[in-house]
Motif scaffolding. Sequence first.
Motif, PDB file in Angstrom:
ATOM      1  N   SER A  56       0.824  -1.202   0.000  1.00 44.89           N
ATOM      2  CA  SER A  56       0.000   0.000   0.000  1.00 44.89           C
ATOM      3  C   SER A  56       0.870   1.268   0.000  1.00 44.89           C
ATOM      4  CB  SER A  56      -0.899  -0.011   1.240  1.00 44.89           C
ATOM      5  OG  SER A  56      -1.646   1.163   1.263  1.00 44.89           O
ATOM      6  N   GLY A  57       0.574   2.184  -0.903  1.00 37.92           N
ATOM      7  CA  GLY A  57       1.337   3.429  -0.996  1.00 37.92           C
ATOM      8  C   GLY A  57       2.657   3.267  -1.729  1.00 37.92           C
ATOM      9  N   ASN A  58       2.954   2.049  -2.164  1.00 36.79           N
ATOM     10  CA  ASN A  58       4.229   1.782  -2.824  1.00 36.79           C
ATOM     11  C   ASN A  58       4.046   1.319  -4.252  1.00 36.79           C
ATOM     12  OD1 ASN A  58       6.652   2.308  -1.556  1.00 36.79           O
ATOM     13  ND2 ASN A  58       6.269   0.742  -0.005  1.00 36.79           N
ATOM     14  N   ILE A  59       2.842   1.540  -4.792  1.00 43.68           N
ATOM     15  CA  ILE A  59       2.525   1.048  -6.127  1.00 43.68           C
ATOM     16  C   ILE A  59       2.312   2.221  -7.078  1.00 43.68           C
ATOM     17  CG2 ILE A  59       0.819  -0.243  -7.492  1.00 43.68           C
ATOM     18  CD1 ILE A  59       0.201  -1.799  -4.861  1.00 43.68           C
ATOM     19  N   LEU A  60       2.978   2.179  -8.220  1.00 41.01           N
ATOM     20  CA  LEU A  60       2.732   3.164  -9.270  1.00 41.01           C
ATOM     21  C   LEU A  60       1.945   2.464 -10.375  1.00 41.01           C
ATOM     22  CD1 LEU A  60       6.229   4.869  -9.429  1.00 41.01           C
ATOM     23  CD2 LEU A  60       4.145   5.814  -8.450  1.00 41.01           C
ATOM     24  N   MET A  61       0.674   2.850 -10.511  1.00 43.46           N
ATOM     25  CA  MET A  61      -0.186   2.195 -11.493  1.00 43.46           C
ATOM     26  C   MET A  61      -0.139   2.992 -12.789  1.00 43.46           C
ATOM     27  SD  MET A  61      -2.077  -0.389 -12.032  1.00 43.46           S
ATOM     28  CE  MET A  61      -3.393  -0.973 -13.080  1.00 43.46           C
ATOM     29  N   ILE A  62      -0.389   2.318 -13.897  1.00 45.96           N
ATOM     30  CA  ILE A  62      -0.316   3.001 -15.190  1.00 45.96           C
ATOM     31  C   ILE A  62      -1.597   3.796 -15.442  1.00 45.96           C
ATOM     32  CG2 ILE A  62      -1.212   1.093 -16.613  1.00 45.96           C
ATOM     33  CD1 ILE A  62       1.318   1.857 -18.463  1.00 45.96           C
ATOM     34  N   ASP A  63      -1.427   5.026 -15.917  1.00 45.85           N
ATOM     35  CA  ASP A  63      -2.567   5.920 -16.114  1.00 45.85           C
ATOM     36  C   ASP A  63      -2.994   5.882 -17.576  1.00 45.85           C
ATOM     37  OD1 ASP A  63      -4.517   7.745 -15.769  1.00 45.85           O
ATOM     38  OD2 ASP A  63      -3.200   9.477 -15.516  1.00 45.85           O
ATOM     39  N   SER A  64      -3.473   4.731 -18.019  1.00 48.27           N
ATOM     40  CA  SER A  64      -3.877   4.573 -19.399  1.00 48.27           C
ATOM     41  C   SER A  64      -4.922   3.465 -19.422  1.00 48.27           C
ATOM     42  CB  SER A  64      -2.635   4.237 -20.232  1.00 48.27           C
ATOM     43  OG  SER A  64      -2.928   3.337 -21.249  1.00 48.27           O
ATOM     44  N   VAL A  65      -6.074   3.780 -19.985  1.00 51.22           N
ATOM     45  CA  VAL A  65      -7.244   2.902 -19.843  1.00 51.22           C
ATOM     46  C   VAL A  65      -6.946   1.464 -20.244  1.00 51.22           C
ATOM     47  CG1 VAL A  65      -9.711   2.778 -20.268  1.00 51.22           C
ATOM     48  CG2 VAL A  65      -8.469   4.841 -20.844  1.00 51.22           C
ATOM     49  N   ARG A  66      -6.532   1.281 -21.501  1.00 52.16           N
ATOM     50  CA  ARG A  66      -6.411  -0.076 -22.019  1.00 52.16           C
ATOM     51  C   ARG A  66      -5.344  -0.857 -21.248  1.00 52.16           C
ATOM     52  NH1 ARG A  66      -8.575  -1.637 -26.981  1.00 52.16           N
ATOM     53  NH2 ARG A  66      -8.158  -3.703 -26.178  1.00 52.16           N
ATOM     54  N   ASP A  67      -4.225  -0.205 -20.922  1.00 52.09           N
ATOM     55  CA  ASP A  67      -3.162  -0.902 -20.206  1.00 52.09           C
ATOM     56  C   ASP A  67      -3.612  -1.319 -18.812  1.00 52.09           C
ATOM     57  OD1 ASP A  67      -1.120  -0.858 -22.180  1.00 52.09           O
ATOM     58  OD2 ASP A  67      -0.834   1.278 -21.802  1.00 52.09           O
ATOM     59  N   ALA A  68      -4.297  -0.414 -18.120  1.00 53.33           N
ATOM     60  CA  ALA A  68      -4.759  -0.729 -16.769  1.00 53.33           C
ATOM     61  C   ALA A  68      -5.741  -1.898 -16.813  1.00 53.33           C
ATOM     62  CB  ALA A  68      -5.405   0.493 -16.139  1.00 53.33           C
ATOM     63  N   TYR A  69      -6.660  -1.865 -17.784  1.00 55.01           N
ATOM     64  CA  TYR A  69      -7.641  -2.945 -17.882  1.00 55.01           C
ATOM     65  C   TYR A  69      -7.006  -4.248 -18.339  1.00 55.01           C
ATOM     66  CZ  TYR A  69     -11.725  -0.608 -16.263  1.00 55.01           C
ATOM     67  OH  TYR A  69     -12.617  -0.008 -15.424  1.00 55.01           O
ATOM     68  N   ALA A  70      -5.949  -4.158 -19.153  1.00 60.21           N
ATOM     69  CA  ALA A  70      -5.263  -5.373 -19.587  1.00 60.21           C
ATOM     70  C   ALA A  70      -4.723  -6.099 -18.360  1.00 60.21           C
ATOM     71  CB  ALA A  70      -4.130  -5.023 -20.542  1.00 60.21           C
ATOM     72  N   ILE A  71      -4.161  -5.340 -17.408  1.00 59.14           N
ATOM     73  CA  ILE A  71      -3.599  -5.940 -16.200  1.00 59.14           C
ATOM     74  C   ILE A  71      -4.698  -6.620 -15.385  1.00 59.14           C
ATOM     75  CG2 ILE A  71      -2.552  -5.362 -13.975  1.00 59.14           C
ATOM     76  CD1 ILE A  71      -1.031  -3.118 -15.525  1.00 59.14           C
ATOM     77  N   ALA A  72      -5.786  -5.882 -15.151  1.00 58.51           N
ATOM     78  CA  ALA A  72      -6.867  -6.441 -14.337  1.00 58.51           C
ATOM     79  C   ALA A  72      -7.490  -7.663 -15.019  1.00 58.51           C
ATOM     80  CB  ALA A  72      -7.916  -5.362 -14.073  1.00 58.51           C
ATOM     81  N   LEU A  73      -7.702  -7.555 -16.324  1.00 55.77           N
ATOM     82  CA  LEU A  73      -8.350  -8.661 -17.037  1.00 55.77           C
ATOM     83  C   LEU A  73      -7.456  -9.904 -17.068  1.00 55.77           C
ATOM     84  CD1 LEU A  73      -9.955  -6.612 -19.946  1.00 55.77           C
ATOM     85  CD2 LEU A  73     -11.230  -7.910 -18.240  1.00 55.77           C
ATOM     86  N   LYS A  74      -6.165  -9.706 -17.308  1.00 54.85           N
ATOM     87  CA  LYS A  74      -5.234 -10.834 -17.310  1.00 54.85           C
ATOM     88  C   LYS A  74      -5.203 -11.490 -15.933  1.00 54.85           C
ATOM     89  CE  LYS A  74      -2.977 -11.642 -21.230  1.00 54.85           C
ATOM     90  NZ  LYS A  74      -2.994 -12.955 -21.895  1.00 54.85           N
ATOM     91  N   TYR A  75      -5.174 -10.659 -14.887  1.00 57.85           N
ATOM     92  CA  TYR A  75      -5.110 -11.183 -13.525  1.00 57.85           C
ATOM     93  C   TYR A  75      -6.352 -12.016 -13.216  1.00 57.85           C
ATOM     94  CZ  TYR A  75      -4.859 -11.272  -8.427  1.00 57.85           C
ATOM     95  OH  TYR A  75      -4.831 -11.673  -7.119  1.00 57.85           O
TER      96      TYR A  75
END
Lengths: 351, 291
Positions: free
Chosen positions: A160-179
């Motif tokens: 927590s507080g140590n994560i830099l998430m990508i600020d781009s719709v498709r990339d962020a959703y690709a991560i969640a969907l793959k997971y």
Amino acid sequence: MKKLAVLLIALTLCSAMLIGCSEDTSEKVYVYNWGEYMDPDVRDQFEEETGIKVVYDEFQTNEEMYPKIKENAVQYDVVCPSDYMIQKMIEDDLLAEIDFSKVPNLSNIDQTYLDSSKSFDAANKYSVPYCWGTVGILYNKTMVDEPIDSWASLFDEKYSGNILMIDSVRDAYAIALKYLGYNINSTDKAQIEEATKLLQSQYPLVQAYVVDQVRDKMIGGEAALGVIYSGEAIYTQRENPDLEYVVPKEGSNVWIDGWVIPKNCKNKENAEAFINFMCRPDIALKNFEYITYSTPNKAAREMITDEDIKNSTVAFPEQSVLERCTTFSYLGSELEAFYNDEWNKVKSGTN
Amino acid sequence: MNDTKPKLNPSSDSGLMLPHTNRIKLLSFPYIIWMAGFIIIPLVMILFYGLTNKENSFTLENLAAIAEPINLQALGLALLLSIISTVICLILSYPLSIILNNIKLKSNSLIIFIIILPMWMNFLLRTIAWQNILEKSGTLNTLLTFLHLPTINIINTPAAIILGMVYNYLPFMILPIYNVLIKIDQDVINAARDLGANTLQTFTKIIFPLSLPGVISGITMVFVPSLTTFAISSILGGSKILLMGNVIEQQFTLGNWHAGSGLSLVLMIFVLLCMAILSKYDKEAEGSNIW
């Protein structure tokens, strides 16, 4: 109202065109590329060798580039969009077929990448691969106490507080969907909503949503984990040896950026000469060494002298890694809007 | 062009009735061309986009989108943060302007120079500098750790955004207030004293009312950009805090110009509302009209 607006737009366009016409455009090529995505020396060399002047502009996201080409606001001769955007532009009839007899250096491009390009450019008629890469996790070895090999770490409260998430719709959703075990090109709204829930649960853990800044923040030791494009990873490792890049075991997105020629271009031959120049092994090598994004140019790869880079699994991942990765495809404007709305929900921090 | 002109007060109106009116009017042409090209035409285009959908038919959908919880939250937060920043700017600037005025430096251009100096550098760069200062392992925290003091973690919070707004827009509050204060005739203050007013009364009855036009334009120049900013909030808020400006920017960059324009129109209503309220106070203070 509408007529007036159309008239005004037309007037603006006319004046823009008049300004454009006042100059002789015959010996120029207008290039529109990603920011920090080409060695400036290469442009000078092209100008010296061919006598064609390069007018060079940069964009930050595919979405920023698209309306400019679509609205015909500025005329570019060569553009470098990503896979799904190339597909969208083909579907919207914005691209011209490349005359490959003018691009003999295409033979330097590894056939694998031309084959993967078929997922967005079915007959390899509109695009020439320029750079490619994966999306993965960059982590600081001193700040984690376990091997990172899964997207799960990005949703772990420990960081927590140590994560830099990508600020781009498709990339962020690709991560969640793959997971979640889904396809990154999911068209199932229930799956997308499930991904939204997951990303919303991640929101409190995220230090910041970033794109380019992830590089400097990770080098500075600002966070333990960051989502990054593989091409940036080599650079950050050079600056901070504690950093390690991994393509998580669930798989990821593999992307290809390619040169395309818009239909409304004025200097098609110059554009083809430029693309051909970019495919020359020594030029591709020069670019690779400058931007450190993986090159699809097999002749250039042969010429890399630094063995570590030549065999780097970051720049050139093994086939087994690539088999887990998927390219983006364009999902249509309705789903695109749906993704955007869902992403806004995540970013606003409301549940 | 005349009907869009701000209401002129009677004195300047009579000034324009001189025989040279037409020639004087010609001088405003460069500005009128500028205004048409860069203010009126874009506004008309925003109006057009905001009131139509993708099929170019009329709709109020884009305006109604403000009622969505995400957008309402972003608007509320933007209003809150910009009001707080404006108040902080005012609290910092007014006493400073009085002090600067009392010093009576030989040339006040030095003061203006010092206040404007930071603006020689691009505001984005300065905001990114603040990001580096405030970061977890940034300049400020390194210094604090070195001095064995507790660290400050305000980066990526609304507090950092307010800091950024105050820092960036403070000069726009100081300069108008200072400019009004130095123009107050010392004789007026002396007269008040002669007639028995104490320091507090002189301030509340003379100095403050006379400085109101400066305060009003200061508030406008801080509040309006704060309300609409998206750069400060995305740099210092880590893109985790969405203000109205961020929502609009996102709509535009993601290609939905209609929704973005609709929300811009709503934001514009708030800006106009703010300016209308302020100009009312301004008139009461009998100052020059800011619009």
